[in-house]
Design an enzyme around this catalytic site. Structure first.
Site, PDB file in Angstrom:
ATOM      1  N   LYS A 180      25.868  -7.110  13.733  1.00 34.02           N
ATOM      2  CA  LYS A 180      25.063  -8.331  13.681  1.00 34.02           C
ATOM      3  C   LYS A 180      25.588  -9.207  12.550  1.00 34.02           C
ATOM      4  O   LYS A 180      25.650  -8.779  11.409  1.00 34.02           O
ATOM      5  CB  LYS A 180      23.595  -7.973  13.437  1.00 34.02           C
ATOM      6  CG  LYS A 180      22.710  -9.185  13.230  1.00 34.02           C
ATOM      7  CD  LYS A 180      21.247  -8.824  13.168  1.00 34.02           C
ATOM      8  CE  LYS A 180      20.408 -10.021  12.759  1.00 34.02           C
ATOM      9  NZ  LYS A 180      18.980  -9.698  12.700  1.00 34.02           N
ATOM     10  N   LYS A 233      25.829  -9.047  18.296  1.00 37.24           N
ATOM     11  CA  LYS A 233      24.983 -10.234  18.178  1.00 37.24           C
ATOM     12  C   LYS A 233      25.541 -11.159  17.108  1.00 37.24           C
ATOM     13  O   LYS A 233      25.867 -10.663  16.038  1.00 37.24           O
ATOM     14  CB  LYS A 233      23.573  -9.775  17.792  1.00 37.24           C
ATOM     15  CG  LYS A 233      22.614 -10.896  17.518  1.00 37.24           C
ATOM     16  CD  LYS A 233      21.339 -10.364  16.930  1.00 37.24           C
ATOM     17  CE  LYS A 233      20.487 -11.549  16.512  1.00 37.24           C
ATOM     18  NZ  LYS A 233      19.379 -11.187  15.689  1.00 37.24           N
TER      19      LYS A 233
HETATM   20  C1  PBG Z   1      15.366 -10.443  12.679  1.00 43.50           C
HETATM   21  C2  PBG Z   1      16.056 -11.017  13.855  1.00 43.50           C
HETATM   22  C3  PBG Z   1      16.736 -12.242  13.981  1.00 43.50           C
HETATM   23  C4  PBG Z   1      17.092 -12.364  15.330  1.00 43.50           C
HETATM   24  C5  PBG Z   1      16.666 -11.204  15.969  1.00 43.50           C
HETATM   25  N1  PBG Z   1      16.043 -10.391  15.049  1.00 43.50           N
HETATM   26  C6  PBG Z   1      16.974 -13.319  13.005  1.00 43.50           C
HETATM   27  C7  PBG Z   1      17.751 -13.085  11.781  1.00 43.50           C
HETATM   28  O1  PBG Z   1      18.343 -12.035  11.561  1.00 43.50           O
HETATM   29  O2  PBG Z   1      17.743 -14.004  10.973  1.00 43.50           O
HETATM   30  C8  PBG Z   1      17.793 -13.536  15.951  1.00 43.50           C
HETATM   31  C9  PBG Z   1      17.542 -13.748  17.404  1.00 43.50           C
HETATM   32  C10 PBG Z   1      17.905 -15.074  17.940  1.00 43.50           C
HETATM   33  O3  PBG Z   1      18.456 -15.965  17.246  1.00 43.50           O
HETATM   34  O4  PBG Z   1      17.637 -15.300  19.127  1.00 43.50           O
HETATM   35  N2  PBG Z   1      16.155  -9.956  11.672  1.00 43.50           N
END
Ligand code: PBG
Length: 315
Positions: A180, A233
């Site tokens: 991520k 992601k």
């Molecule tokens: C929480 C999380 C995030 C997303 C999913 N879980 C945001 C982040 O890490 O700031 C992003 C999902 C999306 O943009 O659709 N940590």
């Protein structure tokens, strides 16, 4: 002939639909940069889940927005927390719907970071693991089928697996946000989840977009710790990693078609600049061709509607 020789297809059962549930009643709140997506209070969410699209998709990915927050994110593991209430209600009303709970503290902490803050305003990795374990167990007690940690703390998959097993939840899977990246593509989501960091950024725990080898190490680490499903992601700018993960690991693979990717499509469609239905179908095929088994996407309901309309025009 073309149909015969098609190499890749996506199915509704491959799609996982993010859902936002907010504490309170009578709330159905539009998200500015995500047309068509809402934050629902529980009774509205249950209504939303009656839509036939949810019978066909693989499941939902649940995000909670609590009424109160504090430094420690403790509301996240309250037995009557919003996600726990939602899991119980969904399992009662829709026992066949697969429920995945996102596991993170960012919507539950007053500072908006994904973990507990320790010395020097840095996230304390190991104290965060303890809290996450409690949250994961309480989501499982409430009926969640799959726990999806998105916090990016080191060692969390192994820690969560041990905690779930200790409490008898050996049958719950872990879908790990393994690779991520610290991405600008999450902007619209943070409005939806009310999770914008109040100071600093997430670069100390999310990955730098330029680092491909590091992402592969993160994926390998999570496989070793016992992840049941891996995730890359964001999606579209990181398809090289989806392909690479597919070749290296036998573990099922998910890709997150994140909020910013959705927002770009919706903005262009609103201008009449693109053929939205064709474009979104092509995006889904791109994910499958890259090697993803599962696609987490905000487009699922639109895809369902477009297919229904196409069927109608045939008959
Ligand atoms: C929480 C999380 C995030 C997303 C999913 N879980 C945001 C982040 O890490 O700031 C992003 C999902 C999306 O943009 O659709 N940590």
């Amino acid at each position: 002939m073309r149909r015969l020789l098609v190499e890749h297809e996506w199915n509704f059962k491959d799609l996982l639909v993010p859902c936002f549930v907010v504490e309170g009643v009578g709330r159905k709140e539009a998200i500015n940069a995500m047309p068509g997506i809402f934050r629902y209070s529980l009774e509205y969410l249950l209504k939303e889940l009656e839509h036939p699209c949810y019978r066909e998709v693989g499941g939902i990915l649940l995000f909670g927005i609590p009424a109160t927050k504090d430094d420690s994110g403790a509301v996240a593991w309250h037995q009557n927390g919003i996600v726990q209430q939602a899991c119980r209600a969904i399992k009662r009303e829709f026992p066949d719907l697969l429920v995945i709970t996102d596991l993170c503290l960012c919507s539950y902490t007053s500072h908006g970071h994904c973990g507990i803050i320790g010395k020097g305003k840095n996230v304390d990795n190991d104290r965060t693991l303890e809290v996450l374990s409690r949250v994961a167990v309480s989501y499982s007690e409430a009926g969640a089928d799959i726990i999806a940690p998105s916090d990016m703390m080191d060692g969390r998959v192994g820690t969560l697996r041990a905690a779930l097993d200790r409490y008898g939840f050996t049958d719950r899977l872990i879908l790990s946000y393994a690779a991520k990246f610290a991405s600008a593509f999450y902007g619209p989501f943070r409005e939806a989840a009310d999770s914008t960091p109040q100071f600093g950024d997430r670069k100390s725990y999310q990955m730098p977009p330029a680092n491909r080898r590091e992402a592969l190490r993160e994926l390998a680490e999570d496989v070793k710790e016992g992840a049941d499903i891996l995730m890359v992601k964001p999606g579209l700018p990181y398809l090289d990693l989806v392909r690479e993960a597919r070749e290296r690991f036998e573990t099922p693979l998910a890709v997150y078609n994140v909020s910013g990717e959705y927002a770009m499509v919706k903005a262009a469609a609103a201008q009449g600049w693109i053929d939205e239905a064709r474009l979104v179908d092509e995006i889904m095929i791109g994910f499958k061709r890259s090697g993803a088994d599962l696609i987490i996407t905000y487009h699922a309901k639109d895809l369902y509607q477009w297919r229904e309309n196409a069927n109608k025009s045939i008959t």
